[in-house]
Scaffold this active site. Structure first.
Site, PDB file in Angstrom:
ATOM      1  N   ASP A   1       0.845  -1.193   0.000  1.00 16.01           N
ATOM      2  CA  ASP A   1       0.000   0.000   0.000  1.00 16.01           C
ATOM      3  C   ASP A   1       0.884   1.248   0.000  1.00 16.01           C
ATOM      4  O   ASP A   1       2.093   1.159   0.200  1.00 16.01           O
ATOM      5  CB  ASP A   1      -0.879  -0.064   1.266  1.00 16.01           C
ATOM      6  CG  ASP A   1      -1.917   1.039   1.306  1.00 16.01           C
ATOM      7  OD1 ASP A   1      -2.306   1.524   0.237  1.00 16.01           O
ATOM      8  OD2 ASP A   1      -2.340   1.397   2.423  1.00 16.01           O
TER       9      ASP A   1
ATOM     10  N   GLU B   1       2.477   4.877  -4.063  1.00 15.97           N
ATOM     11  CA  GLU B   1       2.379   5.816  -5.226  1.00 15.97           C
ATOM     12  C   GLU B   1       3.701   6.510  -5.500  1.00 15.97           C
ATOM     13  O   GLU B   1       3.949   6.846  -6.657  1.00 15.97           O
ATOM     14  CB  GLU B   1       1.265   6.832  -4.962  1.00 15.97           C
ATOM     15  CG  GLU B   1      -0.130   6.229  -5.034  1.00 15.97           C
ATOM     16  CD  GLU B   1      -0.454   5.267  -3.904  1.00 15.97           C
ATOM     17  OE1 GLU B   1       0.086   5.445  -2.795  1.00 15.97           O
ATOM     18  OE2 GLU B   1      -1.198   4.312  -4.129  1.00 15.97           O
TER      19      GLU B   1
ATOM     20  N   ASP C   1      -8.930   3.996  -1.877  1.00 12.88           N
ATOM     21  CA  ASP C   1      -9.843   4.457  -0.822  1.00 12.88           C
ATOM     22  C   ASP C   1     -11.127   5.071  -1.360  1.00 12.88           C
ATOM     23  O   ASP C   1     -11.267   6.287  -1.482  1.00 12.88           O
ATOM     24  CB  ASP C   1      -9.112   5.466   0.076  1.00 12.88           C
ATOM     25  CG  ASP C   1      -7.959   4.810   0.815  1.00 12.88           C
ATOM     26  OD1 ASP C   1      -7.932   3.559   0.903  1.00 12.88           O
ATOM     27  OD2 ASP C   1      -7.072   5.539   1.309  1.00 12.88           O
TER      28      ASP C   1
END
Ligand code: GLC
Length: 799
Positions: free
Chosen positions: A405, A408, A483
């Site tokens: 997670d 990015e 999300d």
């Protein structure tokens, strides 16, 4: 020479006339008088690669996206010169290159126009970026529609829109918000019943404009790097997707448990809570295969550590969960807490594995653990080290899957949400700034994770899930859409995103069922589960801030309906696994938007809600509260309503009843759908009998069933079972022929055929030309029949 005054006035430059044209094996090298270099590579008869250099020379050729296993080679290649153009021909395409300005037009072999440069290649020097902005513009063809581009949360057809590819942590994103977590610079064009794709393999921030800036012009550009793109011809959209997927790589089969239902929350802790959740699934008899440990299992969010207060005996807990049929999946983020007492931090620091700012200091940013440094996953040595870190978690403790997670990479409390652009990266020996490495950072983390988990979980198969992705990430990992929010609008978005990702080469995708932020009503949760069981990755996850989101968190009615649908997923596992196999083998998307399913039917061009789950099941989610059903489009052909078995003629919109315990679901006429008995988890039971639902058709239809040991690599040595069923129906006869490949011996011995709406009463049954007794036949409402699994021809003859 002025090619386009408007663009010229804006400071763009263009290639001038061609002054040399040279063929070298599978490549053509073309130069212009103003020193533009164009290289055209014939990758396959239907795939051409274009590279442009405005200043006459190419940088080293390197790509993270393109798979080493991609099929290369063509059957036919010739070229010719005419007064005003060069023509390159393969067995599928012809490319015309204008001598005056380097503009290209691509036709199919019959001369049908597929794609045409408008201004074509042009560029503009950017003082800000310190590089050229490389651009390509194409003329939009009449009625042309556009699809693809990863996780964009917008209308499925991108016509009229402009999108941006810059991997971004976008908490609680909204409809039409862009960019999000993935950068997949690949789109599919469709006009005149012809489909083609363009993959712009450039990792800088890229933009695609589908007639938003200038009417009737499609363009794409990047803030740096090369104009380097692949043109992929169909003419079927499915061929475009399979060719693109072949080029950027296919995954290996996941373990079958990864296709079961997964339960997650931020976070289940302490250990007693995890055990309670697991037990509740078994007590309530709701099938579930995996339970997720979010960041709170760690010691102050330090990766590869455990909070020993919450989890005093990780191995003990994981073993017990395994015993109950649960696989444990643990989260690992990229940020490494700055802490001299943390061995992983010290090691990375000593070995110089962290990313650095341009002037030398370490890149530093805040994430869950507080101030962190970040491994440079674009360095192969760092990746190898990172892979090795999984030894304890996987080999010793027994965790079976890893969830990557925040890759990015996400940085908190800064406006850009990520690294400053001056950060340096190794980029596999091609040093560069973050402007170039940003979009592939998460992908390279997932790669390192995949390689580690694969090694330590051996002889079982690895399971990885990543949030950030660039084109090609499907080779290493599954993914989810990040999300989202517990709202009806997000249920619609979920459906768009999964379909879009599937045609962008990443089929192993799902959403946080029920929504990550905020709390769904029981009704919304039910409707989301009903959609989610038809997504290749099926996981409930929530932020946990607003209440619980387990199947029993609402009321008993919700629990019962959720159970019914999760059970349906488990029954359909052999069908889903077969779709996965087709994805792995052929690159076929596991979820198919209607336009891909039937591109000749123009009604499908703007459809958003209906999709094919695999090749034979049509799904349309209910997206509004208080619904008793909905209108939906049924594609051409005949379809069986899954619940009532009523046959509908497609090619039109119809109303379909779907009260809270139902979802519009149709099966293609002639399909044979394999089903397993319900299990609480994959491998709970030895499968003794497989049900084959046979949807009678007057005519022919082919169905397939792939099976293997559900884990491990024996299937690669031929130990799989691949059955092809050919159904041929006549007015009072039904013939099913079976062909079997592979050496895997399935544990079951017989099939139970469930014959839906057989239009005749059976008088005679012949199995492999032998008449058999009618005693195996049961007729009560439906007709069912048991047959040996190895039949080669089954003949049912009516009275
Ligand atoms: C991010 C993830 C979410 C996770 C949370 C805590 O927001 O997208 O899935 O639960 O971080 O780790």
């Amino acid at each position: 020479m002025i090619v386009n005054t408007e663009l010229e006035q804006k400071g763009n430059q263009f290639p001038s006339a061609i002054n040399s044209f040279v063929k070298e094996k599978d490549k053509f090298l073309i130069t212009t008088e103003n020193d533009v270099l164009l290289q055209i590579t014939v990758v396959r008869d239907s795939v051409l690669r274009f590279r442009y250099a405005p200043n006459g020379s190419f940088p080293k050729d390197f790509s993270y996206a393109i798979s080493e296993d991609a099929v290369r080679g063509y059957n036919h290649l010739e070229y010719s010169e005419e007064k005003d153009r060069y023509i390159i021909k393969t067995s599928k395409l012809q490319l015309h290159l204008n001598k005056a300005n380097l503009q290209k037009t691509i036709y199919d072999i019959d001369g049908k126009l597929i794609n045409q440069d408008e201004a074509g290649f042009h560029w503009e020097y950017s003082y800000e970026h310190g590089s050229d902005i490389v651009k390509m513009s194409k003329a939009e063809q009449k009625m042309e529609c556009y699809y693809g581009l990863g996780d964009k949360p917008m209308h499925f057809n991108l016509k009229g829109k402009r999108v941006e590819n810059w991997v971004t942590d976008q908490y609680a994103f909204g409809k039409d918000q862009d960019p999000l977590y993935k950068a997949i610079p690949f789109y599919i064009g469709l006009h005149s019943d012809i489909s083609y794709g363009i993959f712009f393999d450039n990792t800088f921030r890229t933009f695609f404009d589908f007639g938003d800036e200038r009417r009737s012009v499609m363009s794409y550009w990047a803030q740096g790097g090369e104009m380097n793109y692949y043109f992929i011809y169909g003419p079927e959209m499915n061929q475009v997707v399979t060719n693109y997927t072949d080029l950027t790589g296919k995954p290996e089969l996941p373990p079958l448990w990864a296709l079961g239902y997964h339960q997650s929350k931020w976070s289940y802790y302490p250990e007693s809570n995890v055990r309670e959740i697991a037990q509740k699934f078994r007590d309530l008899k709701i099938p579930c295969d995996a339970i997720y440990l979010d960041i709170d299992y760690m010691d102050e969010f330090r990766c590869f550590t455990w909070n020993k207060e919450y989890f005093p005996d990780p191995k003990g807990m994981v073993d017990d969960l395994t015993e109950q049929g649960f696989q444990t999946v643990a989260i690992i983020d990229p940020g490494i807490k700055i802490d001299k007492d943390y061995d992983i931090y010290r090691e990375a620091l000593e070995k110089d594995y962290f990313c650095k700012r341009a002037d030398g200091p370490l890149m530093r940013g805040k994430v869950w653990p507080g101030e962190c440094n970040f491994p440079d996953f674009t360095n192969p040595e760092v990746r190898a080290w990172w892979s090795g870190l999984y030894k304890e978690l996987i080999e010793d403790i027994g965790v079976k899957g890893v969830w990557n997670d925040m890759n990015e990479p996400a940085v908190m409390e800064v406006p850009t949400k990520t690294f400053p652009l001056d950060v340096r990266h190794n980029y596999d020996g091609n040093p560069c700034s973050h402007s170039k490495a940003h979009n592939i950072y998460g992908m390279q983390m997932a790669k390192a994770t995949y390689e580690g988990v694969k090694q330590f979980v051996y002889p079982k198969r690895p399971f990885i899930i990543t949030r950030a992705a660039y084109a090609g990430t499907q080779r290493y990992s599954s993914s989810w859409t990040g999300d989202n929010v517990a709202s009806w609008e997000h249920l619609w978005i979920a459906n768009q995103q999964v379909q879009r990702m599937a045609i962008s080469g990443m089929s192993f995708i799902g959403t946080d069922i029920g929504g990550f932020a905020e709390q769904p009503t029981g009704e919304l949760f039910v409707r989301w589960i009903q959609l989610g069981i038809f997504h290749p990755f099926c996981r409930t996850h929530s932020s946990g801030d607003h209440g619980d989101q387990e199947p029993w968190a609402f009321d008993e009615n919700v629990t019962n309906i959720v159970r019914k649908f999760i059970e349906l997923r488990y029954k359909m596992l052999p069908y889903l696994y077969t779709a996965f196999y087709q994805y792995v083998e052929e690159g076929t998307p596991m979820v198919q938007p209607l336009v891909l399913f039937d591109q000749k039917d123009h009604q499908t061009y703007y459809r958003t809600d209906e999709f094919m789950f695999g090749k034979q099941i049509l799904v349309c989610p209910i997206l509004e509260p208080n619904s008793k059903g909905r209108r939906m489009y049924i594609p051409r052909g005949k379809w069986y309503n899954y619940w009532t078995h009523d046959v509908v003629q497609g090619g039109k919109e119809v109303w379909v009843d779907a009260d809270i315990d139902s979802i519009p679901l149709f099966v293609k006429e002639g399909a044979i759908i394999p089903k397993y008995p319900v299990q609480q988890y994959v491998g709970e039971k030895e499968i003794e009998e497989v049900e084959l639902e046979v949807y009678y058709k007057e005519g022919k239809e082919k169905s397939v069933l792939y099976e293997d040991a559900n884990d491990g690599y024996d299937y690669k040595k031929g130990r799989f079972s691949y059955r092809t069923f050919k159904l041929t129906g006549h007015k009072n006869q039904l013939i099913i022929q079976q062909h079997k490949e592979g050496s895997y011996v399935t544990p079951y011995t017989k099939f139970k055929l469930d014959l839906k709406r057989l239009p005749f009463e059976i008088k005679t049954i012949e199995v492999d030309n032998q008449e058999t007794s009618l005693s195996k036949l049961k007729v009560n409402g439906n007709t069912s029949l048991e047959v040996d699994k190895n039949f080669t021809e089954l003949h049912l003859i009516g009275k």
